[in-house]
Design a protein around this motif. Structure first.
Motif, PDB file in Angstrom:
ATOM      1  N   VAL A   1      34.334  26.698  39.514  1.00 61.98           N
ATOM      2  CA  VAL A   1      35.407  27.215  40.120  1.00 61.98           C
ATOM      3  C   VAL A   1      35.038  28.473  41.315  1.00 61.98           C
ATOM      4  O   VAL A   1      35.589  27.665  42.172  1.00 61.98           O
ATOM      5  CB  VAL A   1      36.160  28.464  39.365  1.00 61.98           C
TER       6      VAL A   1
ATOM      7  N   CYS B   1      41.617  31.275  32.845  1.00 64.13           N
ATOM      8  CA  CYS B   1      42.966  31.271  33.984  1.00 64.13           C
ATOM      9  C   CYS B   1      43.966  32.826  33.992  1.00 64.13           C
ATOM     10  O   CYS B   1      43.838  32.940  35.053  1.00 64.13           O
ATOM     11  CB  CYS B   1      43.393  30.104  33.814  1.00 64.13           C
TER      12      CYS B   1
ATOM     13  N   HIS C   1      43.741  32.496  38.243  1.00 63.08           N
ATOM     14  CA  HIS C   1      43.576  31.087  38.441  1.00 63.08           C
ATOM     15  C   HIS C   1      44.954  30.225  37.839  1.00 63.08           C
ATOM     16  O   HIS C   1      45.562  31.034  36.802  1.00 63.08           O
ATOM     17  CB  HIS C   1      42.598  29.947  38.068  1.00 63.08           C
TER      18      HIS C   1
ATOM     19  N   LYS D   1      42.736  26.167  42.119  1.00 58.13           N
ATOM     20  CA  LYS D   1      41.981  27.734  42.281  1.00 58.13           C
ATOM     21  C   LYS D   1      43.017  28.637  42.700  1.00 58.13           C
ATOM     22  O   LYS D   1      43.316  28.352  43.786  1.00 58.13           O
ATOM     23  CB  LYS D   1      40.952  27.390  42.401  1.00 58.13           C
TER      24      LYS D   1
END
Length: 84
Positions: free
Chosen positions: A31, A57, A62, A80
């Motif tokens: 990422v 996340c 994200h 992202k």
């Protein structure tokens, strides 16, 4: 047809055969290399990713766009976050 069919990933992380915490550690590095707003597809076989990837996340901001399970393989599409 699922929505994932129309998702074109900018990068793919294949974490097949790896167990916790390796998939998330690799995800973290992947990422970081992705452009803001980029889409990453993750392929994993560790069931703990069902818990770990959504937490990752949420913690880092994200967006988990899609999550699927197919015959013991777990697929994730992660967008992202845009740089603030």
């Amino acid at each position: 047809m699922s929505s994932s069919d129309s998702l074109t990933a900018d990068a793919v992380l294949d974490a097949t055969g790896l167990n916790c915490p390796e998939p998330v550690m690799l995800l973290h590095n992947k990422v970081r290399d992705l452009a803001a707003g980029g889409l990453l597809k993750v392929i994993a076989t560790d069931p703990s990713t069902r818990r770990d990837i959504p937490k990752f996340c949420m913690f880092l901001g994200h967006e988990l766009i899609e999550q699927q399970e197919q015959a013991g393989t777990y697929l994730y599409w992660i967008r992202k976050k845009a740089d603030a």
